[in-house]
Each structure stands twice: as C-alpha cells, then as structure tokens.
Write an enzyme that holds these catalytic residues in place. Sequence first.
Site, PDB file in Angstrom:
ATOM      1  N   GLU A 108      36.347  50.134  41.361  1.00 13.05           N
ATOM      2  CA  GLU A 108      37.270  50.817  42.281  1.00 13.05           C
ATOM      3  C   GLU A 108      37.019  50.381  43.728  1.00 13.05           C
ATOM      4  OE1 GLU A 108      39.704  52.067  40.965  1.00 13.05           O
ATOM      5  OE2 GLU A 108      38.949  52.441  38.955  1.00 13.05           O
ATOM      6  N   ASP A 172      36.936  43.979  38.092  1.00 18.71           N
ATOM      7  CA  ASP A 172      35.884  43.958  37.063  1.00 18.71           C
ATOM      8  C   ASP A 172      34.757  42.989  37.431  1.00 18.71           C
ATOM      9  OD1 ASP A 172      37.043  45.852  35.411  1.00 18.71           O
ATOM     10  OD2 ASP A 172      38.121  44.381  34.198  1.00 18.71           O
TER      11      ASP A 172
HETATM   12 ZN   LIG Z   1      41.472  49.061  38.348  1.00 19.25          ZN
END
Ligand SMILES: [Zn+2]
Length: 271
Positions: A108, A172
């Site tokens: 995030e 990621d």
């Molecule tokens: Zn995301």
Amino acid sequence: MAKIATFYPKVGYPDTWKDYSKVDIRRDAFFENGIAARKFAMRDDVAQIGKPTDRSRWGLSAPTSDAAYNPLLNTIEFPAGILQPPAFDVNAIDAVNYGAIGVVIGHEISHGFDDEGAQFDFLGRLRNWWTDADLKAFQERGACVADQFEGYFIEKDIHHNGKLVLGESIGDLGGAKVAYLAFRKSMEGKPRPADVDGFTPEQQFFLAWGQFRGDETRPETQRLMVQSDPHPIAKYRVIGPLSNLPEFQKAWSCKADAPMVRAPDKRCEVW
Ligand SMILES: [Zn+2]
C-alpha cells in the site's frame, strides 16, 4: 521523503463511527439490502461536497478483508478484517507476519509511488513533482515490470496485460522488498530466531507471502481478470515479485538458472 512523511496510516477502525441506523437491513431481502447500502454510501459521499478535506475518513469498512491507498488523501488503510490469519496473527512468529501483512503494508505504501500514485504530490494534488531525469528512469524501471507480466500466461495465447497490472505489480515488488528489509532490521541485535520445520527465518518470510497471497482461481475468472483486473492472478503475485529479489535467491540458495531467479539483465527493481 515529503510524501512518505505525510502518509496517514489508518489501522483497525475509524476514530469516528459512521451512523448506519437509517440503513434498512432485513434478513430476507438480499437485493434490497445491497441497494440500501449503496444508497447510504452515495449519500455519505455527496454529503462531503463543499466541506474541508477530512483525511480521517475511511474508504473501507472495519470488517473488510482488504487494504487500500488513497492517492488524493495520501492515506493507507488496514481494516480489522484483514488483521487476522493468514495476513496477521498476534501469536505468529515475526517472519510470518512480516512476510504476510508486512508485504501488504509495503504494497500500500508503494502504491503512493507506482505509475498512478506517483502522479500525485504529497498533498494529493495531481501534479508532476518529478525531475525529468527521475521520471524517465522511473518509467524505464516500470517498463521492466510491465514486460515481465506480459510474459505471464494464464493458458495458451492468453497472457497478462503488463500495463494493466503495472501499479499492483510495482506495489508487490516494492512491498516485498521493503517488508523484507524491515524484517531483517527487526532481527538486528537480537538472538537469531530458530528455524521451523527446517526453514530459516528468511525462508519463512517468503513462504508466508506465498501462503497468504496464493489462492485457487477458476480458469474463467482468470480470463476475466487478465482483461479487466489491475491485480495479476495470485500465482504471479507470488512468483513475479519474488523472482526479482536477489534476497529470495540467497534465502533459498537458488542456482542462477533456477525458475524462480530472473537473469540479472531481466531483473526488475523499481524502488
Ligand atoms: Zn494494490
């Protein structure tokens, strides 16, 4: 640095609860309940018009098992719903929590610096704050990730759209890296944690990401995701970022030509 400094983290539930008392919910009216909930959310949004920006407002509800970054507010959210196994377990060892919720948190944060989030400044204004040289280098690094995912196939002739999944994949990749660095830092100056079932703490970190993120998805859903979902399918959300990390190769003593090791000239690193 200014953007990181102004991040507003929200964990668990909002300071001020929304008043849902006027939402009519009944046990025998699934469709109507959905409409009532949507109406409430719409009115709640409309009621913000003309008011000062409220950064403490949540986009997700407390029981939602998800997490979010909002580029307009520069806020990150982790509702109570995701703060449970397999993402987070207060009784789990650090390696597992860093490898699961830790990567989610890093993901995030990285959204603030992905191909979309990076277009917003530290106050959430849509405007360029990059030097020309930095922006060019950033875009080149992003193109490496987009190319990587273009090469991931769901079945014959159907592969991911690199540009569509770029933001999530930068998230990621950056998330796994920063969570791993945080995990290593957390071990500094302490006795080394024990291996578990023959796995080192570093290996447990990467296993945790696979166990949290991995799931079963029907081929039909995978085809739909490839065309419309900015998230890659779970398999590639595990394989994609980890195969870029030299830390993964080291933790598992992978040979240079192992499937989970991208060649040095193909290895992507955005942050
Ligand atoms: Zn995301």
